[in-house]
Enzyme design. Structure first.
Site, PDB file in Angstrom:
ATOM      1  N   ASP A 149     -11.662   8.901   9.378  1.00  0.00           N
ATOM      2  CA  ASP A 149     -12.763   8.050   9.818  1.00  0.00           C
ATOM      3  C   ASP A 149     -13.698   7.717   8.651  1.00  0.00           C
ATOM      4  OD1 ASP A 149     -14.537   6.589  11.313  1.00  0.00           O
ATOM      5  OD2 ASP A 149     -15.249   8.276  12.519  1.00  0.00           O
ATOM      6  N   LYS A 155       1.103   4.253  -2.947  1.00  0.00           N
ATOM      7  CA  LYS A 155       0.823   5.664  -2.707  1.00  0.00           C
ATOM      8  C   LYS A 155       2.040   6.532  -3.028  1.00  0.00           C
ATOM      9  CE  LYS A 155      -3.429   5.123  -1.941  1.00  0.00           C
ATOM     10  NZ  LYS A 155      -4.409   5.686  -2.879  1.00  0.00           N
ATOM     11  N   TYR A 177       0.841  -1.204   0.000  1.00  0.00           N
ATOM     12  CA  TYR A 177       0.000   0.000   0.000  1.00  0.00           C
ATOM     13  C   TYR A 177       0.875   1.252   0.000  1.00  0.00           C
ATOM     14  CZ  TYR A 177      -3.388   3.505   1.473  1.00  0.00           C
ATOM     15  OH  TYR A 177      -4.173   4.628   1.540  1.00  0.00           O
ATOM     16  N   PRO A 215      -3.945  12.295   2.648  1.00  0.00           N
ATOM     17  CA  PRO A 215      -4.679  12.248   3.919  1.00  0.00           C
ATOM     18  C   PRO A 215      -3.947  11.402   4.958  1.00  0.00           C
ATOM     19  CG  PRO A 215      -6.043  11.507   2.076  1.00  0.00           C
ATOM     20  CD  PRO A 215      -4.643  11.596   1.592  1.00  0.00           C
ATOM     21  N   GLY A 216      -4.182  11.774   6.184  1.00  0.00           N
ATOM     22  CA  GLY A 216      -3.791  10.915   7.288  1.00  0.00           C
ATOM     23  C   GLY A 216      -4.947   9.965   7.581  1.00  0.00           C
TER      24      GLY A 216
END
Length: 184
Positions: A123, A93, A89, A119-120
């Site tokens: 949710d 990215k 992954y 993004p971190g």
């Protein structure tokens, strides 16, 4: 073929495509010594191939129509900082960030801006295994200076910025929206 068909359908319905938010991704977690070729191929195909070929199809449309377009690729802070159990992954990215920069260089003359959002932990359903796991939260949150998980609308604001004229001199950027994780 399905990417080209989708681009054709959207262009036929709306006349032209001005903005692409490239947000498809797949995640697999395994120790490096256990990653299978099938897992590797599937994640690479979706995260790298899907991003590349969608950008390509939309960019061709933008060039053909003379559209001053915006392409926004969803990368991840994981593309800048390798993490245990998600090596593939992270690699995908990092590839998205690099492809974004390459596309930005190539598309400048066509007046198409190409940027990435990093993004971190957010949710979302995609990240629910991290967000709703107390052990993972105890492990990750000490590295996030804001000490919390992001909400999806916090990413939406960054996407709106990259899609708007407010970022008219921004191309090839990799915008961190990660609560400070990369500096934490």
């Amino acid at each position: 073929p399905s990417i080209d068909a989708a681009v054709d359908t959207v262009a036929a319905e709306f006349g032209q495509i001005e903005i692409l938010v490239n947000n498809a991704a797949l995640f697999t977690a395994a120790p490096i010594v256990e990653i299978t070729r099938a897992d590797y191929a599937r994640v690479m195909d979706i995260n790298v191939g899907g991003t590349l070929f969608t950008m390509q199809a939309v960019a061709r449309h933008m060039i053909d129509k003379g559209v001053k377009g915006r392409i926004i690729n969803m990368a991840s802070q994981a593309g800048r900082r390798g993490e245990s159990l998600v090596a593939v992954y992270c690699a995908t990215k990092a590839a998205v960030i690099s492809m974004t920069q390459s596309f930005a260089k190539e598309m400048g003359d066509a007046k198409v801006r190409v940027n990435a959002l990093l993004p971190g932990i957010t949710d979302t359903k995609f990240a629910s295994a991290l967000v709703h796991n107390d052990d993972m939260q105890k492990l990750l949150m000490p590295h996030v200076p804001l000490r919390r998980v992001a909400q999806p609308e916090e990413m939406a604001g960054a996407v709106l910025y990259l899609a708007s004229d407010a970022s008219s001199y921004c191309t090839g950027a990799a915008l961190n929206v990660d609560g400070g994780y990369l500096i934490g």
